[in-house]
Design a protein around this motif. Sequence first.
Motif, PDB file in Angstrom:
ATOM      1  N   ASP A 165       1.259  -1.250  -0.316  1.00 48.51           N
ATOM      2  CA  ASP A 165       0.257   0.033  -0.028  1.00 48.51           C
ATOM      3  C   ASP A 165       0.959   0.890   0.189  1.00 48.51           C
ATOM      4  OD1 ASP A 165      -2.933   1.046  -0.111  1.00 48.51           O
ATOM      5  OD2 ASP A 165      -2.109   2.266   2.339  1.00 48.51           O
ATOM      6  N   SER A 261       2.748  14.750  -1.780  1.00 52.35           N
ATOM      7  CA  SER A 261       2.438  15.183  -0.211  1.00 52.35           C
ATOM      8  C   SER A 261       2.919  17.089  -0.228  1.00 52.35           C
ATOM      9  CB  SER A 261       2.712  14.261   0.319  1.00 52.35           C
ATOM     10  OG  SER A 261       4.018  13.940   0.618  1.00 52.35           O
ATOM     11  N   ARG A 289      11.399  13.946  -5.199  1.00 56.31           N
ATOM     12  CA  ARG A 289       9.661  14.303  -6.015  1.00 56.31           C
ATOM     13  C   ARG A 289       9.161  14.509  -6.339  1.00 56.31           C
ATOM     14  NH1 ARG A 289       8.394  12.733  -1.871  1.00 56.31           N
ATOM     15  NH2 ARG A 289       6.658  14.097  -1.557  1.00 56.31           N
TER      16      ARG A 289
HETATM   17  P1  NDP Z   1       3.114   5.179  -2.860  1.00 53.71           P
HETATM   18  O1  NDP Z   1       3.556   5.376  -1.724  1.00 53.71           O
HETATM   19  O2  NDP Z   1       2.718   4.504  -4.672  1.00 53.71           O
HETATM   20  O3  NDP Z   1       2.018   6.575  -3.249  1.00 53.71           O
HETATM   21  C1  NDP Z   1       1.026   7.211  -3.058  1.00 53.71           C
HETATM   22  C2  NDP Z   1       0.937   8.816  -3.525  1.00 53.71           C
HETATM   23  O4  NDP Z   1       0.610   9.068  -2.877  1.00 53.71           O
HETATM   24  C3  NDP Z   1       2.550   9.149  -3.720  1.00 53.71           C
HETATM   25  O5  NDP Z   1       2.523  10.679  -5.064  1.00 53.71           O
HETATM   26  C4  NDP Z   1       2.380   9.610  -2.081  1.00 53.71           C
HETATM   27  O6  NDP Z   1       3.261  11.160  -2.365  1.00 53.71           O
HETATM   28  C5  NDP Z   1       0.487  10.487  -2.319  1.00 53.71           C
HETATM   29  N1  NDP Z   1       0.869  10.772  -0.831  1.00 53.71           N
HETATM   30  C6  NDP Z   1       0.710   9.970   0.215  1.00 53.71           C
HETATM   31  N2  NDP Z   1       0.081  10.314   0.940  1.00 53.71           N
HETATM   32  C7  NDP Z   1      -0.359  11.663   0.894  1.00 53.71           C
HETATM   33  C8  NDP Z   1      -1.067  12.631   1.708  1.00 53.71           C
HETATM   34  N3  NDP Z   1      -1.064  12.738   3.071  1.00 53.71           N
HETATM   35  N4  NDP Z   1      -1.103  13.622   1.067  1.00 53.71           N
HETATM   36  C9  NDP Z   1      -0.799  13.827  -0.567  1.00 53.71           C
HETATM   37  N5  NDP Z   1       0.040  12.961  -1.073  1.00 53.71           N
HETATM   38  C10 NDP Z   1       0.117  11.647  -0.471  1.00 53.71           C
HETATM   39  O7  NDP Z   1       0.594   3.968  -2.742  1.00 53.71           O
HETATM   40  P2  NDP Z   1      -0.137   3.864  -3.942  1.00 53.71           P
HETATM   41  O8  NDP Z   1      -0.082   4.067  -5.004  1.00 53.71           O
HETATM   42  O9  NDP Z   1       0.146   2.308  -3.348  1.00 53.71           O
HETATM   43  O10 NDP Z   1      -1.410   3.655  -2.994  1.00 53.71           O
HETATM   44  C11 NDP Z   1      -2.319   5.388  -3.245  1.00 53.71           C
HETATM   45  C12 NDP Z   1      -3.772   5.058  -3.071  1.00 53.71           C
HETATM   46  O11 NDP Z   1      -4.160   3.328  -3.785  1.00 53.71           O
HETATM   47  C13 NDP Z   1      -3.787   5.156  -1.699  1.00 53.71           C
HETATM   48  O12 NDP Z   1      -4.485   5.547  -0.760  1.00 53.71           O
HETATM   49  C14 NDP Z   1      -3.785   3.306  -1.526  1.00 53.71           C
HETATM   50  O13 NDP Z   1      -4.774   2.717  -0.401  1.00 53.71           O
HETATM   51  C15 NDP Z   1      -4.749   2.845  -3.046  1.00 53.71           C
HETATM   52  N6  NDP Z   1      -4.361   1.593  -2.966  1.00 53.71           N
HETATM   53  C16 NDP Z   1      -4.410   1.027  -3.413  1.00 53.71           C
HETATM   54  C17 NDP Z   1      -2.927   0.013  -4.054  1.00 53.71           C
HETATM   55  C18 NDP Z   1      -2.442  -0.672  -4.698  1.00 53.71           C
HETATM   56  O14 NDP Z   1      -2.225  -1.858  -5.024  1.00 53.71           O
HETATM   57  N7  NDP Z   1      -0.973  -0.657  -4.243  1.00 53.71           N
HETATM   58  C19 NDP Z   1      -5.163  -1.417  -3.801  1.00 53.71           C
HETATM   59  C20 NDP Z   1      -5.703  -0.374  -4.235  1.00 53.71           C
HETATM   60  C21 NDP Z   1      -5.611   1.557  -3.396  1.00 53.71           C
HETATM   61  P3  NDP Z   1       4.447  11.751  -0.800  1.00 53.71           P
HETATM   62  O15 NDP Z   1       5.566  10.867  -1.965  1.00 53.71           O
HETATM   63  O16 NDP Z   1       4.616  12.719  -1.015  1.00 53.71           O
HETATM   64  O17 NDP Z   1       3.579  10.872  -0.286  1.00 53.71           O
END
Ligand code: NDP
Length: 446
Positions: A165, A261, A289
């Motif tokens: 995740d 983020s 970033r």
């Molecule tokens: P990653 O860690 O690969 O990417 C997350 C992305 O979201 C990054 O760009 C991160 O930026 C950004 N992000 C995280 N937290 C925040 C925040 N508080 N505010 C703004 N941006 C934020 O995660 P995933 O792509 O795997 O997951 C993204 C979403 O998808 C989540 O909600 C996850 O629960 C959901 N999801 C994922 C699945 C999967 O198979 N991976 C399956 C189903 C749902 P930064 O690097 O700056 O933190």
Amino acid sequence: MDVIQEVLQTVKKRNQGEPEFLQAVTEVLETLGPVLARHKKYKDAQILDRIVEPERQIFFRVPWMDDQGRIQINRGFRIQFSSAIGPYKGGLRFHPTVCASILKFLGFEQVFKNSLTTLAMGGAKGGSDFDPKGKSDNEVMRFCQSFMTELFRHVGADCDVPAGDIGVGGREIGFLFGQYKRLRNEFTGVLTGKGLNWGGSLIRPEATGYGAVYFAQEMLKTRNETLEGKVCTVSGAGNVAQYTVEKLLQLGAKIVSLSDSNGTIYDKDGINQEKLAWVMDLKNVRRGRISLYIEEYKAAKYYPDKRPWGIKCDCAFPSATQNEISGDDAKALLDNGCFLVAEGANMPTDPEGVERFLAAKILYGPGKATNAGGVAVSGLEMAQNAMRLGWTKEEVDNRLHMIMSAIHKSCFETAEEYNQPGNLVAGANIAGFMKVADAMLDQGLV
Ligand code: NDP
């Protein structure tokens, strides 16, 4: 007071200081009125009282040593929410905001999502407040090894199968799997999202993003529309966002944003395959970033501390995190003509935003349906592991496509059956709930 409000009151009393969990439970329960009215058996067996309480919650200390030789302590969690229809299944999140409330909301959502996939998987979620950002590979490895040194006694291929995740990708799954194998002395499918050479499935990295786009296609079909030429905003720049962009590109859409983020980039010329490859290298290899994008692609703009929802688009794909679309953001999207929102992230739209989307009757795919492709292919990875076989890319992608169509059909038809045509939030919650509730009835007082 009706039974739903009674249960919600108990949940509020029992889970104080857990706003995300209360939000998720409220959102689901408030759509279940018509089911309870039609099927007395759920009320008689107090299914609601039971389904909101995790079967088991594990909290543990994770001590590890950083590169300077200093001792660090993080908190580890695994919320095993429901095993009604299969072994516990759900991702691990490593992010400083991780706490019981967030993992309980994610675990609760996972129960209904997994039920929708047509596969036999219960619901769970776990993780840690450890922040992999800025840590060396060795630090991440030492943390993962310590995390698994406790978690291993609670998981297993037929018991609980975690996946990735936020903050947990291929690198972390590798370190976790390596440590599990040492501790158990067995090579089993205890985690999904594994490397291809050691039990992983083709298409697992792509699955959530591809699946969200397949779901969007299904929604568009109901209005005789396609993604061709549609302007799309995507938030996040991680796993889900990257493969959402890849599939959208294959289908002829124009993607104009990504974020992390710290802020949002807007590329009015569109993010093409070459720019996407650059972003993948930035995020997956250099771990930098998204602001660096404008140094590489000078025509793009960067908005620090902003989300992409003020940018004009036809379709929006929130793919970062929970509550990233507020009521005001939803209004801005609608005012700018956005008519499709497909949630790649979990619960990215807050309750006011959801209300606005439903009232506007746009095509709105809630996360538990739209992003179920990730866990669905994790389920397919488990099936391949059990057979000790690996399917081709085409086979897995076809199955993913079929599953996403089936999920859409089930949500769409259930919404119609319960007199809320087009309301996929209600459709997803009701369809997901009934399968789990019926299993609970069959299994006695569990
Ligand atoms: P990653 O860690 O690969 O990417 C997350 C992305 O979201 C990054 O760009 C991160 O930026 C950004 N992000 C995280 N937290 C925040 C925040 N508080 N505010 C703004 N941006 C934020 O995660 P995933 O792509 O795997 O997951 C993204 C979403 O998808 C989540 O909600 C996850 O629960 C959901 N999801 C994922 C699945 C999967 O198979 N991976 C399956 C189903 C749902 P930064 O690097 O700056 O933190």
